[in-house]
Design a protein around this motif. Structure first.
Motif, mmCIF file in Angstrom:
data_model
loop_
_atom_site.group_PDB
_atom_site.id
_atom_site.type_symbol
_atom_site.label_atom_id
_atom_site.label_comp_id
_atom_site.label_asym_id
_atom_site.label_seq_id
_atom_site.Cartn_x
_atom_site.Cartn_y
_atom_site.Cartn_z
ATOM 1 N N GLU A 164 21.479 4.057 57.208
ATOM 2 C CA GLU A 164 20.568 4.986 56.542
ATOM 3 C C GLU A 164 20.672 6.367 57.175
ATOM 4 O O GLU A 164 20.615 6.523 58.399
ATOM 5 C CB GLU A 164 19.132 4.486 56.617
ATOM 6 N N GLU A 165 20.831 7.364 56.326
ATOM 7 C CA GLU A 165 20.931 8.749 56.782
ATOM 8 C C GLU A 165 20.137 9.637 55.834
ATOM 9 O O GLU A 165 20.569 9.892 54.706
ATOM 10 C CB GLU A 165 22.397 9.206 56.826
ATOM 11 N N LYS A 166 18.951 10.048 56.272
ATOM 12 C CA LYS A 166 18.101 10.952 55.501
ATOM 13 C C LYS A 166 17.807 10.416 54.095
ATOM 14 O O LYS A 166 17.933 11.108 53.095
ATOM 15 C CB LYS A 166 18.745 12.336 55.404
#
Length: 246
Positions: A164-166
């Motif tokens: 998960e990234e932003k």
């Protein structure tokens, strides 16, 4: 690169003295990208423990490649045939990138399994995980149209290899269209068409073979009617809970 045998799934529950005894039996091997470690129908019985890199397990049927699964550092391939007394390998195994592995002979692996029952228990758990993945593949190949196959495989990749990234989910595994298509039994042309449509719809982004799911909830709402819980998508059960990627 894995150097500690405690990071190997099959050996996690063994006492220290067992690990010290196993280490001298391991032979280091390096396989370049696209090198075949195991050939389907071969009669070899060696077990390969992955230290770095990844491999795919596949079969060729009527000149078409069908990809069954992927394996990562800390996991082993070839162990089920070592335990089972059949005469041939059930699938081929090929390096997806440069792979460092330990090779363990069948006799040595069986001796360890006989002395330490936890190894056989983990082999059983691994087999159940394989069946779970194959069951989902049957559903993909038999009942879904191309769009739903692609969407559901994206969700599988997100739950197994996603970071998960932003608010987005980046698939931490580079996939060519050729490999992706062979995972779900469609042509590369059909896959490319659907990938472009998903990009145009703002569902995903794809840069340098890396897929990022921009709106996973919308992907779930549109295509996830068959799966009630994310755990059903997991390639490995809770018993194999470990860091698959370095």
């Amino acid at each position: 690169m894995i150097n500690d045998l405690r990071q190997v799934f099959y050996f996690q529950d063994l006492p220290d003295e067992a690990l010290h005894a196993i280490l001298p039996k391991l032979k280091h091997r390096i396989f370049n990208k696209n090198h075949t470690l195991i050939y389907e129908d071969d009669t070899s019985r060696d077990v390969f423990i992955l230290r770095s890199g990844s491999v795919k397990v596949f079969s060729i049927q009527e000149d078409k490649e069908i990809i069954f699964n992927f394996f990562f550092p800390g996991e082993a391939v070839g162990e089920l045939e070592a335990i089972y007394t059949d005469y041939s390998r059930i699938a081929s195994v090929e390096a997806m990138e440069t792979v460092h592995a330990w090779l363990l002979s069948r006799d040595e692996f069986l001796a360890i399994a006989e002395q330490y029952p936890s190894v056989l228990r983990k082999a059983y758990c691994q087999l159940v995980d394989h069946i779970r993945v194959l069951n989902r593949k049957v559903v993909y190949l038999s009942y879904m149209d191309v769009r739903r196959k692609v969407a559901n495989m994206l969700l599988d990749l997100a739950y197994n290899l996603g970071i998960e990234e932003k608010g987005r989910i980046r698939i931490n595994f580079k996939l060519t269209h050729h490999v992706f298509a062979n995972m779900i039994g469609v042509t590369r042309e059909s896959l490319s068409k659907i990938i472009k449509e998903f990009q145009d719809d703002g569902l995903i982004e794809m840069k340098q073979k890396t897929i990022t799911i921009v709106d996973i909830q919308r992907l779930i709402d549109l295509y996830d009617s068959d799966v009630a819980h994310p755990k059903q998508r997991r390639w490995r059960g809770d018993d194999t809970n470990q860091c698959l990627l370095p």
